[in-house]
Design an enzyme around this catalytic site. Structure first.
Site, PDB file in Angstrom:
ATOM      1  N   ASP A 168     -10.840   2.746   3.907  1.00 31.82           N
ATOM      2  CA  ASP A 168     -11.201   1.326   3.778  1.00 31.82           C
ATOM      3  C   ASP A 168     -12.724   1.167   3.689  1.00 31.82           C
ATOM      4  OD1 ASP A 168      -9.203  -0.545   3.505  1.00 31.82           O
ATOM      5  OD2 ASP A 168      -8.771  -0.676   5.648  1.00 31.82           O
ATOM      6  N   LYS A 174       0.837  -1.206   0.000  1.00 33.22           N
ATOM      7  CA  LYS A 174       0.000   0.000   0.000  1.00 33.22           C
ATOM      8  C   LYS A 174       0.871   1.255   0.000  1.00 33.22           C
ATOM      9  CE  LYS A 174      -3.552  -2.514   2.488  1.00 33.22           C
ATOM     10  NZ  LYS A 174      -4.175  -2.850   3.764  1.00 33.22           N
ATOM     11  N   GLN A 177      -3.765  -1.395   9.924  1.00 33.98           N
ATOM     12  CA  GLN A 177      -3.672  -2.758   9.400  1.00 33.98           C
ATOM     13  C   GLN A 177      -4.105  -3.767  10.459  1.00 33.98           C
ATOM     14  OE1 GLN A 177      -2.774  -3.587   6.129  1.00 33.98           O
ATOM     15  NE2 GLN A 177      -3.404  -5.638   6.731  1.00 33.98           N
TER      16      GLN A 177
END
Ligand code: NAP
Length: 294
Positions: A121, A54, A98
């Site tokens: 997200d 990412k 994460q």
């Protein structure tokens, strides 16, 4: 019939090029770039690899890309304070924590502490609610990638009978909510099947579009698929090792046989996978543009 194979790698590359052009133009005009922070707690190798992917992609696109790595023994309070710091930082438009987090930290509490306007997200309950009422700010990344593959792959989504296999919060539920909304790349009739479904193939066999996110190799075999269907395989299953010693990946669909019956199909690897990070970049761009009032 042999299906047209939709390469997620190629579509993802195309979208990244489009993003890069837009970011360069916005940078020139506004003298600012999208900012994405990825918070990693500990050194779980899979998490390190996801976060690195990412962070590097964001860098390649010219974003202000921060990887904030914290030690395994950070307290919940300290982690919440860190999230709050980035929530308040105007140069950051996307905040991502994460998962998984260490056991002593309540993951929901941390995820719910992310400012919904920076929740790229799309998992915050506020954003789930926005999605359900058809006012999504951020579409969750994997389902957003699936929708892009369908549209750019040429599938007729509006009016289609869609069957989704799986009802998880990260794939099954959001893609269902996205595809039955009114609007472009949606407006479908969607059925969801799961382990409680009595006769799964009765449903899958009438799907014009079949989206499979079960996490079970060969959950879908050719006899369960309608001739000419578009088949999106989300599953990622480790099924042994390659001659080079790397993990061998398969999807949830019996690819070789289903390919002969479908009109469109995504491979694993190289299908939905490459789209997920790309849609994260797109969401960060959306958040940055929102911050500029665009
Ligand atoms: P999950 O949370 O384990 O959910 C799986 C769902 O599939 C559940 O709803 C389960 O039903 C259902 N299911 C399992 N076996 C089934 C079967 N034989 N028949 C019908 N339904 C079945 O999984 P997930 O997080 O959605 O992920 C699904 C797969 O996609 C995994 O392989 C994952 O690695 C992959 N994935 C890939 C990406 C990507 O970027 N490529 C992203 C996310 C996930 P119940 O609810 O009844 O248990």
């Amino acid at each position: 019939m042999s299906a047209k194979v939709i390469s997620g790698k190629e579509v993802a590359q195309q979208i990244r090029s489009e993003i890069k052009v837009e970011v360069d133009q916005l940078k020139e005009k506004h003298n600012a770039v999208p900012g994405l922070v990825t918070i990693l707690v500990g050194e779980n190798p899979a998490s390190v690899s996801y976060v690195t992917g990412k962070t590097n992609t964001a860098k390649e696109l010219g974003y202000n890309s921060i990887q904030d790595t914290q030690s395994e023994d950070i307290t919940e309070e300290q982690l919440l304070a860190l999230v709050d710091k980035y929530n308040k930082d105007d140069s950051i438009h996307g905040v991502l924590v994460q998962l998984p987090l260490p056991k002593h930290i309540d993951s929901s509490k941390v995820l719910n502490a992310i400012d919904p306007d920076k929740d790229v997200d799309g998992f915050h309950p506020v954003n789930v609610g926005r999605l359900v009422v058809g006012e999504a700010l951020f579409k969750p990344c994997t389902p957003a990638g699936i929708q892009e593959l369908l549209v750019r792959g040429g599938a007729q989504v509006s009016g289609a009978e869609v069957v989704v296999v799986g009802r998880s919060n990260i794939v099954g539920k959001p893609i269902t909510n996205m595809l039955f909304q009114k609007g472009e790349g949606a407006n479908a009739t969607v059925t969801v099947v799961h382990t409680g479904t009595k006769d799964m193939s009765a449903h899958t066999k009438r799907a014009d579009i079949l989206i499979v996110a079960a996490g079970k190799p060969k959950a879908i075999t050719a006899d369960m698929v309608k001739e000419g269907a578009a088949v999106i395989d989300v599953g990622v299953n480790r099924v042994g090792t390659t001659p080079e010693g790397k993990a061998k990946l398969n999807g949830d669909v019996d690819y070789e046989n289903v390919k002969e019956k479908a009109s469109l199909i995504t491979p694993v690897p190289g299908g939905v996978g490459p789209m997920t990070i790309t849609m994260l970049m797109k969401n960060t761009l959306v958040s940055y543009k929102n911050s500029l009032g665009l």
